[in-house]
Design a protein around this motif. Sequence first.
Motif, PDB file in Angstrom:
ATOM      1  N   ASN A  77      -9.958   2.191  -1.839  1.00 37.24           N
ATOM      2  CA  ASN A  77      -9.894   2.597  -0.432  1.00 37.24           C
ATOM      3  C   ASN A  77      -8.514   3.132  -0.048  1.00 37.24           C
ATOM      4  N   ILE A  78      -7.878   3.847  -0.996  1.00 40.94           N
ATOM      5  CA  ILE A  78      -6.618   4.540  -0.695  1.00 40.94           C
ATOM      6  C   ILE A  78      -6.954   5.769   0.152  1.00 40.94           C
ATOM      7  N   LYS A  79      -6.128   6.038   1.141  1.00 46.01           N
ATOM      8  CA  LYS A  79      -6.370   7.211   1.999  1.00 46.01           C
ATOM      9  C   LYS A  79      -6.394   8.477   1.155  1.00 46.01           C
ATOM     10  N   MET A  80      -7.431   9.267   1.333  1.00 48.59           N
ATOM     11  CA  MET A  80      -7.600  10.487   0.555  1.00 48.59           C
ATOM     12  C   MET A  80      -6.431  11.439   0.793  1.00 48.59           C
ATOM     13  N   PRO A  81      -5.742  11.876  -0.283  1.00 51.25           N
ATOM     14  CA  PRO A  81      -4.586  12.765  -0.107  1.00 51.25           C
ATOM     15  C   PRO A  81      -5.002  14.160   0.380  1.00 51.25           C
ATOM     16  N   LYS A  82      -4.095  14.798   1.052  1.00 51.58           N
ATOM     17  CA  LYS A  82      -4.344  16.141   1.562  1.00 51.58           C
ATOM     18  C   LYS A  82      -4.694  17.075   0.401  1.00 51.58           C
ATOM     19  N   LYS A 131     -10.127  16.861  -1.006  1.00 48.87           N
ATOM     20  CA  LYS A 131     -11.499  17.213  -0.659  1.00 48.87           C
ATOM     21  C   LYS A 131     -11.856  18.619  -1.140  1.00 48.87           C
ATOM     22  N   PHE A 187     -10.438   6.898  -3.520  1.00 52.54           N
ATOM     23  CA  PHE A 187     -10.134   7.437  -2.191  1.00 52.54           C
ATOM     24  C   PHE A 187     -11.267   7.185  -1.193  1.00 52.54           C
ATOM     25  N   GLY A 188     -12.225   6.326  -1.564  1.00 46.78           N
ATOM     26  CA  GLY A 188     -13.261   5.904  -0.630  1.00 46.78           C
ATOM     27  C   GLY A 188     -14.401   6.867  -0.426  1.00 46.78           C
ATOM     28  N   SER A 189     -14.640   7.768  -1.364  1.00 51.55           N
ATOM     29  CA  SER A 189     -15.713   8.752  -1.211  1.00 51.55           C
ATOM     30  C   SER A 189     -17.085   8.107  -1.410  1.00 51.55           C
ATOM     31  N   ALA A 198       2.277   9.013  -0.127  1.00 49.96           N
ATOM     32  CA  ALA A 198       1.187   9.942   0.158  1.00 49.96           C
ATOM     33  C   ALA A 198       1.637  11.382  -0.024  1.00 49.96           C
ATOM     34  N   GLN A 237       0.829  -1.187   0.000  1.00 48.32           N
ATOM     35  CA  GLN A 237       0.000   0.000   0.000  1.00 48.32           C
ATOM     36  C   GLN A 237       0.874   1.252   0.000  1.00 48.32           C
TER      37      GLN A 237
END
Length: 414
Positions: A69-74, A77, A102-104, A34, A28
């Motif tokens: 389901n990759i963590k949403m990058p800074k 949003k 990103f899992g939205s 990231a 991952q």
Amino acid sequence: MRTKRNNARRVKRLYFLLFAIVLLSPVQLRAQDAEALAALVGVLKEVDDPAFHLDILKGIAAALKGQRNIKMPKGWKEIAPKLAKSPNAEVRQLAQTLSLTFGSKTAMAALRKVLTNGKAKLPERRKALAALVAARDVKLPEVLRGLLSEPELRREALRGLGAFEDAKTAPAILKIFAKLDTAGKRDALTTLASRVSSAKALMAAVTRGTVKANELPADIVRQLRAHGVKDINATLDKVWGVSRSTPAAKLAEIAKYKKLLQAKVNRPDNLPRGRALFQRTCAQCHKLYGEGGEIGPDITGSNRNNLDYLITNMLDPNAEIPNDYRTTILRTKDNRVLVGVIRRSEGQSVTIATPAEVVTVAKRDVAAIDPQNFSMMPEGLVLALKEDELRDLVAYLRGSRQVPLPKIEPKKGN
């Protein structure tokens, strides 16, 4: 101008950094991955150019292909709503797909709405379907079963259902199986054969006669046998046949079929039917006269007119196996079996080409990758053919030009 050049250099540097990191990362995204992703998102915020946005989004999408389901990058949003209003349709579509990665949940609901909207443009619905399958949307199987009644999306729905373990899938597919065309039946069989539960339902349908044994192509039989389930294999042995594998048996089989095909019969070869049989049994992997798949070699220029060459390759495909066409069995952690040729295995995903489709799977979802010492072309192709069908198929394969497909006779009463 200078600022634009600097931005271009910066993006190129970050773009290659992201690819290098992702390709080397075994499972991952790590912290530095990231950071690179967040830096690219930062550039998206700084530059107001749809073409520029498109290049960056394409790079991110390619690097994260097969992931979910990759963590949403800074910063994503904040920039996502702006990208969603881009004048460039591809930017809008990529932004929504990445939001899904990103899992939205908002993006998932929006795409589901597009997919179920019968008035939406067909290409947009197809892209929404593909994105939701890749994201493994848990609400999707029910939607896909509903789409089985829509001819324009039926094949995509049949293939998409294979990504999910769902007890209602096999009955829904078998209910419409008899009404499907050749390509649709191929997609249906691939999905049914991919999991033990649906494979058992398929074998029960074959036993009842609602699915004919000769409708099971040899590669589907191989996929079914890959589960290693005694009941499935026993049914296949009974209704489909057992492939001979010893050298002596192979030579005897080749001699038998050569004699059969050289014998004179009181009817002309039906070349159009031969072409239809080629489409049913061979075209998923082989290209002939510019039509067909690319998993196996293009046979247009091969020594097809030589009967010995043709029969040997059909009956003993494992005699000589080019490395590019060796079979691999990929097993996922949710009990799906895919049989095909590995096209790519780098970074965080693996891509496998099967006779039905090309599938990219996240490595964290892979239970096992088992290389096999046999060709993608399965043994036993002729077992599903009647003698006159085999004659027509071989006659078509030995020909030197394309022929029309059989004419479809109108149903009585029409």
